[in-house]
Motif scaffolding. Structure first.
Motif, short mmCIF file in Angstrom:
data_model
loop_
_atom_site.label_atom_id
_atom_site.label_comp_id
_atom_site.label_asym_id
_atom_site.label_seq_id
_atom_site.Cartn_x
_atom_site.Cartn_y
_atom_site.Cartn_z
N GLN A 102 2.39 -2.78 3.59
CA GLN A 102 1.37 -2.67 2.54
C GLN A 102 1.78 -1.57 1.59
O GLN A 102 2.20 -0.50 2.01
CB GLN A 102 0.00 -2.35 3.16
CG GLN A 102 -1.12 -2.12 2.14
CD GLN A 102 -1.21 -0.70 1.61
OE1 GLN A 102 -1.24 -0.45 0.40
NE2 GLN A 102 -1.21 0.27 2.51
N MET A 103 1.69 -1.82 0.28
CA MET A 103 1.99 -0.80 -0.73
C MET A 103 0.89 -0.77 -1.78
O MET A 103 0.39 -1.81 -2.21
CB MET A 103 3.31 -1.09 -1.43
CG MET A 103 3.69 -0.01 -2.46
SD MET A 103 4.97 -0.54 -3.64
CE MET A 103 4.03 -1.65 -4.69
N PRO A 122 -4.31 0.73 -12.19
CA PRO A 122 -5.71 1.07 -11.93
C PRO A 122 -6.27 0.56 -10.61
O PRO A 122 -7.11 1.22 -10.00
CB PRO A 122 -6.46 0.43 -13.11
CG PRO A 122 -5.57 -0.67 -13.58
CD PRO A 122 -4.16 -0.19 -13.34
N VAL A 123 -5.82 -0.61 -10.16
CA VAL A 123 -6.40 -1.23 -8.96
C VAL A 123 -5.34 -2.08 -8.27
O VAL A 123 -4.52 -2.71 -8.92
CB VAL A 123 -7.60 -2.16 -9.31
CG1 VAL A 123 -8.15 -2.83 -8.05
CG2 VAL A 123 -8.70 -1.40 -10.03
N GLY A 124 -5.39 -2.10 -6.93
CA GLY A 124 -4.64 -3.13 -6.20
C GLY A 124 -3.53 -2.64 -5.30
O GLY A 124 -2.93 -1.58 -5.51
N SER A 125 -3.28 -3.45 -4.27
CA SER A 125 -2.18 -3.24 -3.33
C SER A 125 -1.55 -4.58 -3.01
O SER A 125 -2.13 -5.63 -3.28
CB SER A 125 -2.69 -2.60 -2.03
OG SER A 125 -3.06 -1.26 -2.22
N ALA A 156 -7.30 -5.90 -2.97
CA ALA A 156 -8.03 -4.92 -3.77
C ALA A 156 -7.62 -3.48 -3.50
O ALA A 156 -7.65 -2.64 -4.40
CB ALA A 156 -9.53 -5.07 -3.52
N SER A 157 -7.22 -3.17 -2.26
CA SER A 157 -6.93 -1.79 -1.92
C SER A 157 -5.98 -1.71 -0.74
O SER A 157 -5.78 -2.68 -0.02
CB SER A 157 -8.24 -1.06 -1.55
OG SER A 157 -8.76 -1.56 -0.34
N GLY A 158 -5.46 -0.50 -0.52
CA GLY A 158 -4.59 -0.28 0.63
C GLY A 158 -5.34 -0.42 1.94
O GLY A 158 -4.81 -0.93 2.93
N THR A 159 -6.59 0.05 1.96
CA THR A 159 -7.41 -0.09 3.16
C THR A 159 -7.61 -1.55 3.52
O THR A 159 -7.49 -1.94 4.69
CB THR A 159 -8.77 0.60 2.96
OG1 THR A 159 -8.56 2.01 2.80
CG2 THR A 159 -9.70 0.37 4.12
N MET A 205 3.97 -1.35 8.50
CA MET A 205 4.14 -0.10 7.77
C MET A 205 3.06 0.05 6.71
O MET A 205 2.94 -0.79 5.81
CB MET A 205 5.52 -0.04 7.09
CG MET A 205 5.77 1.26 6.34
SD MET A 205 7.37 1.27 5.48
CE MET A 205 8.49 1.18 6.86
N ASP A 206 2.25 1.10 6.85
CA ASP A 206 1.37 1.51 5.77
C ASP A 206 2.26 2.23 4.77
O ASP A 206 2.50 3.42 4.87
CB ASP A 206 0.27 2.42 6.31
CG ASP A 206 -0.62 2.97 5.20
OD1 ASP A 206 -0.41 2.61 4.02
OD2 ASP A 206 -1.53 3.76 5.52
N GLY A 207 2.77 1.46 3.83
CA GLY A 207 3.69 2.00 2.83
C GLY A 207 3.00 2.22 1.51
O GLY A 207 3.55 1.89 0.46
#
Length: 425
Positions: free
Chosen positions: A272-273, A282-285, A114-117, A245-247
Motif C-alpha cells: 500500500q502506498m 490531496p487524496v488517495g492511496s 481513499a486512504s492508507g488506512t 508492506m505498509d509502504g
C-alpha cells in the motif's frame, strides 16, 4: 497511581516491569514554562493526531506531509480529467493509474482507495479470513494508529512484536510468533515417519500475514534495511505466509536506500502506498498485488463504502504526483537533513543533553528529543505561539515532517523560533 502500577505488575514480566516502572517514575522530571513540574508521561500527553492547531496563513506546517495543498498543475489536471463511474469500471483516469502503479511496483494489478488506512485494512481482509491472525510490530501504523480495524471490522487477531530503533522486528521473534503449521497440528505415522493428516488445533488462530512498514513512521521515518526485508520474505515463504508492506512512504524508502520502488516492493506480496503523504496529492492511496488478491480487495472495498464514482478527478492529481515523485522526495530529504543540523548547531553545548535533533538515517522527518527537564509540550506550545506547527509525537519527541509547502526560508524561521525558546531555559 499505586493501584494502577499494582494491576500492571500482575501482567508484566520482570524485564517489562523494569521498563514500565522506569517510564512511570520519569513522569515528573519535566519543567513547564512556570518552573513547575511538567509530566513527560505518555498517558498525560495529548493525542497530536486529533489536536486541532491555530493554523493561519502565516503558519509553517510541519505536523505531517499530509497537510500540503494541490499544486496548480494538479488542479488543472483534476479539472480536465476524463472521468466515468469507477464502480462500473468506466473511469479511465483511475484505471490508468491502477495499471501504472501495478507496473511501477512490479505487481499484477492495483486498486485506488481513499486512504492508507483503508488500503491496509483491505489488504489484511484479502489475505485473511475471520479468525486468522497477522504478525505486526506494536509500533507499526497498522496496529498503533488505525484503530485496531483489523479486529474491529474484519474479525482478525494480531500478535504484536517489539520494534527496534531501525523499524525492524527480530527475525526469531517473527518465527516464534507463527502458529504451529498455521494453527494446525500435524499427525504422523510413526512407522514411516511421514505426515498422514492434520487437524486444526482448537486453541489457535492461523497465522497468515506478516505486516511490515517502510519507511517506519514511529522510528522517525527510517527506511528498512534491504537485507532484513529479504530475510522476512524468505521466512514467510518457508512458513507459507504472505508479507504485506505498509509502504505509505515507500518512495522515501527508495530514495533513502538508493534503489527503485519496484525493488523494495519485491520483498512483499502486496504493498500500500499513499499519494497524499510525501508525494503531495490531496487524496488517495494505491494497493498493489496479484490479480486475485486485488479482485478480493475490490469486492471488500465496496462493503467499506469505498466504491468510487468519478474518481478520476482525484486520480488525475495522483498521476501528477507520480510524475514528480523522485524530485519531490529528494528535496524533502535534503531539507530534513539541513533542518536537523541547523537545530543542533543552534543548541548550546550545555543544553544538548536536554534538547537535540536526531541526525542519523533521516528521510523526510526530524525528531526533536526533549529530556532532562524540557518537556515536549513546553517546546511545541512555544512553536505554535510563533506559527510553527509540529507534532507532539510521544512523551519525549516532537516530529517535524518536511513537505513541499516548506522552503529554505522557512527553515531559517523555524530555527530562529527555536533559538528564542532556548533563551528561556
Amino acid at each position: 497511581m499505586h493501584s494502577l502500577i499494582t494491576r500492571r505488575v500482575l501482567v508484566l514480566g520482570n524485564a517489562s516491569f523494569r521498563k514500565f516502572t522506569t517510564a512511570r517514575m520519569t513522569q515528573t522530571n519535566g519543567i513547564n514554562g512556570n518552573g513547575n513540574s511538567a509530566s513527560t508521561d505518555l498517558l498525560d500527553t495529548p493525542s497530536a493526531y486529533t489536536q486541532k492547531s491555530n493554523k493561519t496563513h502565516k503558519s509553517i506546517d510541519l505536523r505531517s506531509d499530509t497537510v500540503t495543498v494541490p499544486s496548480v498543475e494538479m488542479r488543472k489536471a483534476m479539472a480536465e480529467a476524463i472521468v466515468g463511474d469507477d464502480v462500473y469500471g468506466e473511469d479511465t483516469t483511475t484505471t490508468r493509474l491502477e495499471q501504472r502503479c501495478a507496473e511501477l511496483f512490479g505487481k499484477e494489478a492495483g486498486l485506488f482507495v481513499a486512504s492508507g488506512t483503508m488500503g491496509n485494512l483491505l489488504a489484511i481482509m484479502a489475505h485473511c479470513q475471520r479468525g486468522d491472525e497477522i504478525i505486526v510490530g506494536r509500533y507499526n501504523h497498522i496496529h498503533r494508529w488505525e484503530q485496531g480495524n483489523y479486529a474491529q471490522l474484519a474479525g482478525i487477531s494480531a500478535t504484536t512484536l517489539e520494534v527496534k530503533p531501525d523499524g525492524t522486528m527480530d527475525l526469531d521473534d517473527i518465527e516464534q510468533a507463527i502458529r504451529v503449521k498455521g494453527g494446525y497440528i500435524q499427525i504422523y505415522d510413526e512407522s514411516c515417519d511421514v505426515e498422514v493428516t492434520s487437524i486444526p488445533d482448537c486453541h489457535m488462530p492461523a497465522s497468515k500475514l506478516i505486516c511490515i512498514e517502510n519507511t517506519h513512521n514511529y522510528t522517525g521515518g527510517k527506511a528498512l534495511p534491504i537485507d532484513w526485508m529479504k530475510s522476512v520474505k524468505m521466512l514467510a515463504e518457508r512458513r507459507d505466509l504472505k508479507v504485506h508492506m505498509d509502504g505509505a512512504r515507500i518512495y522515501n524508502a527508495a530514495v533513502a536506500s538508493n534503489t527503485s520502488v519496484k525493488h523494495i516492493a519485491s520483498f512483499a506480496d502486496t504493498v500500500q502506498m499513499c499519494f497524499s503523504k510525501g508525494l503531495g496529492a490531496p487524496v488517495g492511496s494505491i494497493v498493489v498485488g496479484p490479480k486475485a488478491f486485488i479482485d478480493r480487495a475490490r469486492h471488500s472495498r465496496k462493503a467499506l463504502g469505498g466504491g468510487w464514482r468519478q474518481s478520476g478527478v482525484l486520480a488525475a492529481a495522483a498521476h501528477v504526483a507520480l510524475d514528480h515523485a523522485d524530485a519531490t522526495i529528494r528535496a524533502d530529504h535534503e531539507r530534513a537533513k539541513k533542518l536537523s543540523k541547523m537545530i543542533n548547531d543552534a543548541t548550546p553545548k550545555n543544553l544538548r543533553n536536554k534538547v537535540y535533533a536526531a541526525e542519523n538515517d533521516i528521510t523526510n522527518m526530524v525528531l526533536i528529543h526533549c529530556v532532562n527537564g524540557v518537556s515536549v509540550q513546553q517546546l511545541n506550545d512555544f512553536f505554535q505561539k510563533h506559527d510553527v506547527l509540529a507534532m507532539t509525537f510521544d512523551a519525549r519527541r516532537i516530529r517535524m515532517v518536511l513537505n513541499w509547502n516548506v522552503n529554505d526560508e522557512n527553515l531559517e524561521t523555524i530555527v530562529e523560533v527555536y533559538k528564542q525558546f532556548l533563551k528561556q531555559l
